[in-house]
Design a protein around this motif. Structure first.
Motif, PDB file in Angstrom:
ATOM      1  N   GLY A 155       0.838  -1.199   0.000  1.00 36.95           N
ATOM      2  CA  GLY A 155       0.000   0.000   0.000  1.00 36.95           C
ATOM      3  C   GLY A 155       0.863   1.233   0.000  1.00 36.95           C
ATOM      4  N   ILE A 156       0.209   2.391   0.015  1.00 36.22           N
ATOM      5  CA  ILE A 156       0.958   3.641   0.142  1.00 36.22           C
ATOM      6  C   ILE A 156       1.236   3.857   1.620  1.00 36.22           C
ATOM      7  CG2 ILE A 156       0.865   6.155  -0.146  1.00 36.22           C
ATOM      8  CD1 ILE A 156      -0.711   5.702  -2.700  1.00 36.22           C
ATOM      9  N   ASP A 157       2.510   3.868   1.975  1.00 37.97           N
ATOM     10  CA  ASP A 157       2.877   4.027   3.385  1.00 37.97           C
ATOM     11  C   ASP A 157       2.720   5.473   3.829  1.00 37.97           C
ATOM     12  OD1 ASP A 157       4.363   2.511   5.732  1.00 37.97           O
ATOM     13  OD2 ASP A 157       5.216   4.533   5.594  1.00 37.97           O
ATOM     14  N   HIS A 158       3.281   6.366   3.029  1.00 34.55           N
ATOM     15  CA  HIS A 158       3.127   7.782   3.358  1.00 34.55           C
ATOM     16  C   HIS A 158       3.421   8.662   2.150  1.00 34.55           C
ATOM     17  CE1 HIS A 158       7.426   6.999   4.316  1.00 34.55           C
ATOM     18  NE2 HIS A 158       7.635   8.213   3.851  1.00 34.55           N
ATOM     19  N   LEU A 159       2.956   9.894   2.256  1.00 31.94           N
ATOM     20  CA  LEU A 159       3.307  10.948   1.315  1.00 31.94           C
ATOM     21  C   LEU A 159       4.258  11.875   2.047  1.00 31.94           C
ATOM     22  CD1 LEU A 159      -0.265  11.802  -0.010  1.00 31.94           C
ATOM     23  CD2 LEU A 159       1.425  10.307  -1.077  1.00 31.94           C
ATOM     24  N   GLY A 160       5.431  12.104   1.485  1.00 29.01           N
ATOM     25  CA  GLY A 160       6.412  13.002   2.098  1.00 29.01           C
ATOM     26  C   GLY A 160       6.259  14.394   1.517  1.00 29.01           C
TER      27      GLY A 160
ATOM     28  N   ALA B 251      -0.779  23.711  10.977  1.00 23.91           N
ATOM     29  CA  ALA B 251      -1.976  24.555  11.042  1.00 23.91           C
ATOM     30  C   ALA B 251      -2.976  24.146   9.960  1.00 23.91           C
ATOM     31  CB  ALA B 251      -1.590  26.028  10.881  1.00 23.91           C
ATOM     32  N   PHE B 252      -2.475  23.672   8.808  1.00 26.70           N
ATOM     33  CA  PHE B 252      -3.390  23.205   7.748  1.00 26.70           C
ATOM     34  C   PHE B 252      -3.789  21.748   7.945  1.00 26.70           C
ATOM     35  CE2 PHE B 252      -4.051  20.980   3.704  1.00 26.70           C
ATOM     36  CZ  PHE B 252      -5.225  21.599   3.327  1.00 26.70           C
ATOM     37  N   TRP B 253      -2.789  20.851   8.036  1.00 23.47           N
ATOM     38  CA  TRP B 253      -3.084  19.408   8.011  1.00 23.47           C
ATOM     39  C   TRP B 253      -3.853  18.982   9.258  1.00 23.47           C
ATOM     40  CZ3 TRP B 253      -2.479  17.056   3.501  1.00 23.47           C
ATOM     41  CH2 TRP B 253      -1.648  17.683   2.560  1.00 23.47           C
ATOM     42  N   ASN B 254      -3.510  19.563  10.392  1.00 22.10           N
ATOM     43  CA  ASN B 254      -4.209  19.259  11.641  1.00 22.10           C
ATOM     44  C   ASN B 254      -5.340  20.259  11.874  1.00 22.10           C
ATOM     45  OD1 ASN B 254      -3.872  20.113  14.907  1.00 22.10           O
ATOM     46  ND2 ASN B 254      -4.418  17.999  14.464  1.00 22.10           N
ATOM     47  N   GLY B 255      -5.012  21.535  11.786  1.00 19.02           N
ATOM     48  CA  GLY B 255      -5.981  22.559  12.146  1.00 19.02           C
ATOM     49  C   GLY B 255      -7.157  22.658  11.195  1.00 19.02           C
ATOM     50  N   VAL B 256      -6.900  22.551   9.876  1.00 18.00           N
ATOM     51  CA  VAL B 256      -7.971  22.692   8.890  1.00 18.00           C
ATOM     52  C   VAL B 256      -8.550  21.332   8.498  1.00 18.00           C
ATOM     53  CG1 VAL B 256      -8.582  23.506   6.576  1.00 18.00           C
ATOM     54  CG2 VAL B 256      -7.009  24.850   7.996  1.00 18.00           C
ATOM     55  N   LEU B 257      -7.680  20.375   8.097  1.00 14.62           N
ATOM     56  CA  LEU B 257      -8.187  19.067   7.658  1.00 14.62           C
ATOM     57  C   LEU B 257      -8.558  18.166   8.827  1.00 14.62           C
ATOM     58  CD1 LEU B 257      -6.091  17.980   4.547  1.00 14.62           C
ATOM     59  CD2 LEU B 257      -8.168  19.338   4.672  1.00 14.62           C
ATOM     60  N   GLY B 258      -8.038  18.473  10.007  1.00 20.99           N
ATOM     61  CA  GLY B 258      -8.410  17.695  11.190  1.00 20.99           C
ATOM     62  C   GLY B 258      -7.678  16.374  11.330  1.00 20.99           C
TER      63      GLY B 258
ATOM     64  N   GLY C  46      -5.977   6.728   7.738  1.00 18.93           N
ATOM     65  CA  GLY C  46      -6.234   5.305   7.517  1.00 18.93           C
ATOM     66  C   GLY C  46      -4.964   4.505   7.724  1.00 18.93           C
ATOM     67  N   GLU C  47      -4.592   3.700   6.713  1.00 14.43           N
ATOM     68  CA  GLU C  47      -3.394   2.871   6.804  1.00 14.43           C
ATOM     69  C   GLU C  47      -2.140   3.636   6.388  1.00 14.43           C
ATOM     70  OE1 GLU C  47      -3.173  -0.757   7.594  1.00 14.43           O
ATOM     71  OE2 GLU C  47      -4.913   0.080   8.615  1.00 14.43           O
ATOM     72  N   SER C  48      -2.323   4.862   5.923  1.00 15.77           N
ATOM     73  CA  SER C  48      -1.199   5.650   5.425  1.00 15.77           C
ATOM     74  C   SER C  48      -0.966   6.855   6.341  1.00 15.77           C
ATOM     75  CB  SER C  48      -1.480   6.126   4.004  1.00 15.77           C
ATOM     76  OG  SER C  48      -1.797   5.048   3.165  1.00 15.77           O
ATOM     77  N   GLU C  49      -0.024   7.685   5.932  1.00 14.18           N
ATOM     78  CA  GLU C  49       0.271   8.890   6.698  1.00 14.18           C
ATOM     79  C   GLU C  49       0.637  10.023   5.759  1.00 14.18           C
ATOM     80  OE1 GLU C  49       2.399   7.336  10.801  1.00 14.18           O
ATOM     81  OE2 GLU C  49       3.687   7.828   9.124  1.00 14.18           O
ATOM     82  N   VAL C  50       0.337  11.219   6.191  1.00 12.07           N
ATOM     83  CA  VAL C  50       0.996  12.388   5.636  1.00 12.07           C
ATOM     84  C   VAL C  50       2.201  12.654   6.521  1.00 12.07           C
ATOM     85  CG1 VAL C  50       0.811  14.900   5.366  1.00 12.07           C
ATOM     86  CG2 VAL C  50      -1.058  13.421   4.602  1.00 12.07           C
ATOM     87  N   GLU C  51       3.367  12.825   5.912  1.00  9.44           N
ATOM     88  CA  GLU C  51       4.567  13.152   6.685  1.00  9.44           C
ATOM     89  C   GLU C  51       5.090  14.504   6.219  1.00  9.44           C
ATOM     90  OE1 GLU C  51       6.296   8.657   7.568  1.00  9.44           O
ATOM     91  OE2 GLU C  51       7.628  10.182   6.759  1.00  9.44           O
ATOM     92  N   LEU C  52       5.117  15.450   7.123  1.00 11.33           N
ATOM     93  CA  LEU C  52       5.719  16.743   6.811  1.00 11.33           C
ATOM     94  C   LEU C  52       7.209  16.653   7.106  1.00 11.33           C
ATOM     95  CD1 LEU C  52       3.112  19.288   8.224  1.00 11.33           C
ATOM     96  CD2 LEU C  52       3.195  18.161   5.988  1.00 11.33           C
ATOM     97  N   LEU C  53       8.008  17.183   6.193  1.00 12.44           N
ATOM     98  CA  LEU C  53       9.463  17.109   6.292  1.00 12.44           C
ATOM     99  C   LEU C  53      10.020  18.521   6.388  1.00 12.44           C
ATOM    100  CD1 LEU C  53       9.805  14.731   3.222  1.00 12.44           C
ATOM    101  CD2 LEU C  53       9.804  14.008   5.611  1.00 12.44           C
TER     102      LEU C  53
ATOM    103  N   ILE D 270       6.899   9.796  -2.625  1.00 18.50           N
ATOM    104  CA  ILE D 270       5.808   8.867  -2.335  1.00 18.50           C
ATOM    105  C   ILE D 270       6.436   7.572  -1.853  1.00 18.50           C
ATOM    106  CG2 ILE D 270       3.909   7.521  -3.333  1.00 18.50           C
ATOM    107  CD1 ILE D 270       3.521   9.764  -5.340  1.00 18.50           C
ATOM    108  N   ALA D 271       5.946   7.065  -0.730  1.00 20.25           N
ATOM    109  CA  ALA D 271       6.525   5.853  -0.152  1.00 20.25           C
ATOM    110  C   ALA D 271       5.526   4.704  -0.217  1.00 20.25           C
ATOM    111  CB  ALA D 271       6.935   6.096   1.300  1.00 20.25           C
ATOM    112  N   PHE D 272       5.981   3.603  -0.796  1.00 21.70           N
ATOM    113  CA  PHE D 272       5.186   2.375  -0.842  1.00 21.70           C
ATOM    114  C   PHE D 272       5.695   1.419   0.224  1.00 21.70           C
ATOM    115  CE2 PHE D 272       4.963   4.017  -5.189  1.00 21.70           C
ATOM    116  CZ  PHE D 272       3.589   4.019  -5.380  1.00 21.70           C
ATOM    117  N   ARG D 273       4.760   0.795   0.938  1.00 23.09           N
ATOM    118  CA  ARG D 273       5.165  -0.220   1.911  1.00 23.09           C
ATOM    119  C   ARG D 273       5.315  -1.553   1.191  1.00 23.09           C
ATOM    120  NH1 ARG D 273       1.169  -0.677   6.610  1.00 23.09           N
ATOM    121  NH2 ARG D 273       1.484   1.571   6.471  1.00 23.09           N
TER     122      ARG D 273
END
Ligand code: CO
Length: 136
Positions: free
Chosen positions: A5-10, A21-28, A50-57, A80-83
């Motif tokens: 699957g898609i592990d995360h988006l970097g 402020a956007f990813w947590n504050g706006v998108l929740g 879900g099973e993936s993550e957004v990762e801020l770098l 883009i990271a694939f598991r």
């Protein structure tokens, strides 16, 4: 190789605080913590989806790979990271096929993962990471 699957988006950001402020504050999306990977000169903040993550770098140094990416392309999706089930087997398969790799052998990523990057010249310009997480 078996991609699970898609592990995360970097996503490269200048400031995790501002990104949050956007990813947590706006998108929740829940903020699940941050970790610095010193050898990659990056601090990573996790937002599970879900099973993936957004990762801020966020770069920890002006000469780090994330700082250089932002300099060239601006903030935005960096990789883009694939598991995968078995990273060693996946890398052996890619080497057999002559696929250009940044990492011929796995290195340590955030969250205890084993990771390796493919070279963007082999992928149509996308920085692709393969990622193996023990126990997942
Ligand atoms: Co990654």
């Amino acid at each position: 190789m078996k991609i699970l699957g898609i592990d995360h988006l970097g996503i490269a950001v200048k400031s995790i605080e501002e990104g949050r402020a956007f990813w947590n504050g706006v998108l929740g999306l829940a903020f699940a913590g941050a970790e610095t990977v010193a050898e990659q000169k990056v601090t990573t903040a996790f937002f599970p989806v879900g099973e993936s993550e957004v990762e801020l770098l966020e770069s920890t140094a002006p000469d780090g790979p994330v700082a250089r990416f932002i300099e060239k392309k601006g903030e935005g999706i960096q990789h883009i990271a694939f598991r995968v089930e078995d990273l060693d087997a996946a890398l052996a398969e890619l080497k057999d096929r002559g696929v250009a790799l940044i990492d011929a052998t796995p290195r340590r990523g955030a969250g205890g993962a084993r990771i390796a990057f493919l070279h963007p010249k082999a992928t149509g310009g996308v920085l692709v990471e393969l990622c193996e997480r023990p126990g997942r």
